[in-house]
Design a protein around this motif. Structure first.
Motif, PDB file in Angstrom:
ATOM      1  N   ALA A 178      12.248  35.085  60.863  1.00 13.72           N
ATOM      2  CA  ALA A 178      11.871  33.868  61.180  1.00 13.72           C
ATOM      3  C   ALA A 178      11.024  33.214  60.211  1.00 13.72           C
ATOM      4  N   MET A 179      10.017  33.824  59.657  1.00 12.65           N
ATOM      5  CA  MET A 179       8.883  33.489  58.816  1.00 12.65           C
ATOM      6  C   MET A 179       9.706  32.903  57.439  1.00 12.65           C
ATOM      7  N   MET A 212      12.955  42.817  47.308  1.00 14.92           N
ATOM      8  CA  MET A 212      12.825  41.337  46.743  1.00 14.92           C
ATOM      9  C   MET A 212      11.429  40.618  47.521  1.00 14.92           C
ATOM     10  N   ALA A 213      10.568  40.342  46.504  1.00  9.62           N
ATOM     11  CA  ALA A 213       9.396  39.646  47.132  1.00  9.62           C
ATOM     12  C   ALA A 213       9.810  37.954  47.158  1.00  9.62           C
ATOM     13  N   VAL A 214       9.513  37.500  48.598  1.00 14.42           N
ATOM     14  CA  VAL A 214       9.816  36.335  49.132  1.00 14.42           C
ATOM     15  C   VAL A 214       8.568  35.393  48.894  1.00 14.42           C
ATOM     16  N   LYS A 215       8.602  34.374  48.192  1.00 20.35           N
ATOM     17  CA  LYS A 215       7.311  33.459  47.990  1.00 20.35           C
ATOM     18  C   LYS A 215       7.272  32.391  49.174  1.00 20.35           C
ATOM     19  N   LEU A 216       6.433  32.304  49.729  1.00 19.65           N
ATOM     20  CA  LEU A 216       6.249  31.395  50.847  1.00 19.65           C
ATOM     21  C   LEU A 216       5.140  30.471  50.515  1.00 19.65           C
ATOM     22  N   THR A 217       5.038  29.165  50.712  1.00 18.56           N
ATOM     23  CA  THR A 217       4.221  28.378  50.722  1.00 18.56           C
ATOM     24  C   THR A 217       3.021  28.381  51.803  1.00 18.56           C
ATOM     25  N   ASP A 218       1.882  27.972  51.431  1.00 14.40           N
ATOM     26  CA  ASP A 218       0.910  27.899  52.559  1.00 14.40           C
ATOM     27  C   ASP A 218       1.420  27.076  53.676  1.00 14.40           C
ATOM     28  N   GLU A 219       2.114  25.848  53.423  1.00 15.66           N
ATOM     29  CA  GLU A 219       2.674  25.131  54.257  1.00 15.66           C
ATOM     30  C   GLU A 219       3.615  25.866  55.151  1.00 15.66           C
ATOM     31  N   GLN A 220       4.625  26.509  54.528  1.00 16.13           N
ATOM     32  CA  GLN A 220       5.403  27.363  55.520  1.00 16.13           C
ATOM     33  C   GLN A 220       4.665  28.341  56.248  1.00 16.13           C
ATOM     34  N   ILE A 221       3.929  29.044  55.705  1.00 14.57           N
ATOM     35  CA  ILE A 221       2.941  29.966  56.499  1.00 14.57           C
ATOM     36  C   ILE A 221       2.401  29.143  57.504  1.00 14.57           C
ATOM     37  N   GLU A 222       1.768  28.266  57.355  1.00 15.96           N
ATOM     38  CA  GLU A 222       0.924  27.457  58.474  1.00 15.96           C
ATOM     39  C   GLU A 222       2.054  26.987  59.503  1.00 15.96           C
ATOM     40  N   ARG A 223       2.949  26.382  59.152  1.00 17.71           N
ATOM     41  CA  ARG A 223       3.973  25.947  60.092  1.00 17.71           C
ATOM     42  C   ARG A 223       4.504  27.144  61.285  1.00 17.71           C
ATOM     43  N   GLN A 276       2.042  35.257  47.004  1.00 21.11           N
ATOM     44  CA  GLN A 276       1.618  34.084  46.185  1.00 21.11           C
ATOM     45  C   GLN A 276       0.592  34.280  45.292  1.00 21.11           C
ATOM     46  N   ASP A 277      -0.436  35.052  45.749  1.00 19.37           N
ATOM     47  CA  ASP A 277      -1.380  35.347  44.623  1.00 19.37           C
ATOM     48  C   ASP A 277      -0.816  36.194  43.542  1.00 19.37           C
ATOM     49  N   ASP A 278      -0.005  37.223  43.956  1.00 22.61           N
ATOM     50  CA  ASP A 278       0.681  37.938  42.761  1.00 22.61           C
ATOM     51  C   ASP A 278       1.431  37.068  41.584  1.00 22.61           C
ATOM     52  N   SER A 279       1.992  35.912  42.405  1.00 25.52           N
ATOM     53  CA  SER A 279       3.015  35.214  41.354  1.00 25.52           C
ATOM     54  C   SER A 279       1.890  34.229  40.525  1.00 25.52           C
ATOM     55  N   THR A 280       0.821  34.086  41.299  1.00 26.53           N
ATOM     56  CA  THR A 280       0.005  33.168  40.396  1.00 26.53           C
ATOM     57  C   THR A 280      -0.631  33.931  39.499  1.00 26.53           C
ATOM     58  N   ALA A 281      -1.140  35.234  39.531  1.00 29.74           N
ATOM     59  CA  ALA A 281      -1.646  36.049  38.672  1.00 29.74           C
ATOM     60  C   ALA A 281      -0.879  36.440  37.606  1.00 29.74           C
ATOM     61  N   ARG A 282       0.458  36.575  37.876  1.00 29.15           N
ATOM     62  CA  ARG A 282       1.375  36.869  36.929  1.00 29.15           C
ATOM     63  C   ARG A 282       1.555  35.881  35.736  1.00 29.15           C
ATOM     64  N   GLN A 324       1.788  41.441  57.571  1.00 32.53           N
ATOM     65  CA  GLN A 324       2.989  40.961  57.194  1.00 32.53           C
ATOM     66  C   GLN A 324       2.596  39.590  56.412  1.00 32.53           C
ATOM     67  N   ILE A 325       1.993  38.644  57.180  1.00 34.14           N
ATOM     68  CA  ILE A 325       1.723  37.415  56.685  1.00 34.14           C
ATOM     69  C   ILE A 325       0.553  37.410  55.654  1.00 34.14           C
ATOM     70  N   ASP A 326      -0.233  38.469  55.828  1.00 34.80           N
ATOM     71  CA  ASP A 326      -1.063  38.516  54.694  1.00 34.80           C
ATOM     72  C   ASP A 326      -0.598  38.950  53.216  1.00 34.80           C
ATOM     73  N   ALA A 327       0.379  40.040  53.452  1.00 34.66           N
ATOM     74  CA  ALA A 327       1.402  40.257  52.522  1.00 34.66           C
ATOM     75  C   ALA A 327       2.135  39.225  51.911  1.00 34.66           C
ATOM     76  N   GLU A 328       2.569  38.186  52.559  1.00 34.91           N
ATOM     77  CA  GLU A 328       3.123  36.996  52.073  1.00 34.91           C
ATOM     78  C   GLU A 328       2.202  36.189  51.286  1.00 34.91           C
ATOM     79  N   ARG A 329       1.268  36.093  51.724  1.00 33.30           N
ATOM     80  CA  ARG A 329       0.118  35.296  51.070  1.00 33.30           C
ATOM     81  C   ARG A 329      -0.316  36.212  49.608  1.00 33.30           C
TER      82      ARG A 329
END
Lengths: 200, 239
Positions: free
Chosen positions: A49-50, A1-12, B46-52, B38-43
């Motif tokens: 944690a992230m 399942m894809a987890v959506k994180l905001t830029d703020e969450q990642i930055e934090r 976000q991009d994928d969801s925006t694209a969709r 992994q962090i890049d994948a998480e980012r």
């Protein structure tokens, strides 16, 4: 399942958790025997944690929070490995608290004449190897209380035991560790033979 | 000493030995690289969801697709140029060593100074956006300069410790950051430790400034110097 994180969450996460990466890796090295296993454990911990960064109360200390996640991740991985093996039950692995008077540690304590010098003679890796041979609960206690300098209530909270148990485990663990190191010192000829004879 | 006292003393010595393990350097390069992916994948998620969820607005249907594509390419190019010119670079050990050697061997021009205050004044007069330099750090400073490293400006302070040249580099964290590598935590500050071609480097980030202390000296004296700069930085920031 894809987890959506905001830029703020990642930055934090990057700002608060990444600087503690060395702490987690050091802790993982106490728990596992191989560098790749330690790195896998830390990576798994950091991903969890992230994704759970919003659950972290920013007023609290990040270190115990991350170490708690790491410990639970370690237990999960450990249990899944045990299930794969399917030869040993979980009960076999439980470490019972010793009964009063049943303290099998500190057998060589009377032989430690220059403890500071002798303890510092061991390389870090030898001390860690001796730690790895201790029961898991004892190892975690020494790691949290003595290495990472968490206070007793923090360690008790993490390990879900009373503070008194932490104190007794720390005392017992140090004694057990000294026994292991003293045996090693004897093998290396760092302590005299007559001392060895006296204590056996 | 009673038996109880001896056990208590042994416990204390054991605890002290274990506490030393907390400053043992560990190499986080491997795990950091995996984590970065992994962090890049998480980012990416976000991009994928925006694209969709993105849909061309109705007016766009009237415009030629090629015109839109050309516009997007130009916009992306401009964005790339803008972000690259202002983005952070990670200090490359080989470039840092080259900087140190150029300064020590006299291949790069330096401005002779007699103390840190003079070095600070000189640098600040030439670089108005310079990061705040240490001002209470009492060492044998003899020269300073501004240099361009990896297309970013840095301030260099040259000094000697135990008759060995030491270079202290100070940059803005928005320009320069430490690369992945073995880290050591001392007094609540994380340091990245690097070695390249016989030069040891201790790097740290304190608030808005990045520092690197490098020399052919062993790591421990460099740590002490870096801790002095970091402590001074922290003091300076609270002023």
């Amino acid at each position: 399942m894809a987890v959506k994180l905001t830029d703020e969450q990642i930055e934090r996460f990057e700002r608060q958790a990444i600087p503690l990466l060395p702490v987690l890796l050091r802790a993982a090295q106490f728990m596992t025997h191989r560098q790749d296993q330690a790195e896998d454990l830390v990576q798994e911990t950091m991903i969890k944690a992230m994704r759970a960064i919003d659950q972290f109360d920013s007023v609290s200390d990040m270190k115990p929070w991350l170490l708690t996640i790491q410990r639970r991740t370690f237990i999960d991985l450990y249990r899944s490995r045990k299930q794969e093996r399917a030869q040993r039950s979980l009960e076999d692995e439980k470490i019972p608290e010793p009964a009063a008077g049943d303290e099998k540690f500190g057998a060589f304590d009377d032989q430690w004449h220059e403890p500071e010098q002798l303890l510092n003679r061991f390389e870090d890796e030898q001390v860690i190897e001796a730690m790895r041979s201790l029961p898991e609960d004892i190892r975690w206690t020494l790691l949290l209380v003595d290495v990472e300098q968490l206070d007793h209530p923090q360690a008790a909270n993490m390990l879900e035991v009373p503070v008194g148990t932490i104190k007794s485990r720390a005392h017992r663990g140090r004694g057990m560790l000294r026994d292991k190191l003293y045996s090693l010192a004897k093998q290396r000829g760092w302590v005299t033979t007559d001392t060895q004879d006296n204590q056996t | 000493m009673t038996t109880e006292d001896k056990h208590s003393d042994l416990d204390e010595q054991t605890r002290a030995r274990l506490a030393k393990l907390a400053s043992r350097p560990v190499d986080t390069t491997g795990v950091m690289a995996k984590l970065r992916k992994q962090i890049d994948a998480e980012r990416g998620n976000q991009d994928d969801s925006t694209a969709r969820t993105f849909k061309f607005p109705s007016w766009a249907r009237w415009a030629g697709r090629s015109a839109i594509a050309a516009t997007l390419i130009i916009a992306a190019t401009l964005l790339f140029i803008t972000t690259q010119s202002g983005s952070v670079v990670y200090a490359a050990p080989d470039r840092m060593v080259q900087l140190h050697r150029d300064l020590v061997d006299g291949r790069a021009p330096v401005i002779p100074v007699t103390n840190l205050a003079e070095a600070r004044k000189t640098i600040e007069s030439k670089w108005h956006e310079a990061p705040t330099l240490p001002d209470q750090w009492d060492k044998n400073v003899h020269a300073c300069c501004l240099r361009d490293v990896q297309s970013r400006q840095v301030a260099c302070i040259l000094m000697k410790e135990a008759d060995t040249p030491v270079t202290v580099v100070v940059a803005r964290t928005k320009d320069f950051q430490s690369p992945d590598g073995p880290t050591v935590e001392r007094n609540g500050q994380t340091y990245v430790v690097k070695s390249h071609d016989g030069v040891n480097m201790i790097m740290a980030q304190v608030k808005d400034r990045w520092i690197c202390v490098m020399s052919e000296l062993p790591v421990e004296p460099l740590f002490q110097l870096a801790e002095g700069v970091v402590a001074d930085d922290k003091t300076s920031n609270t002023k």
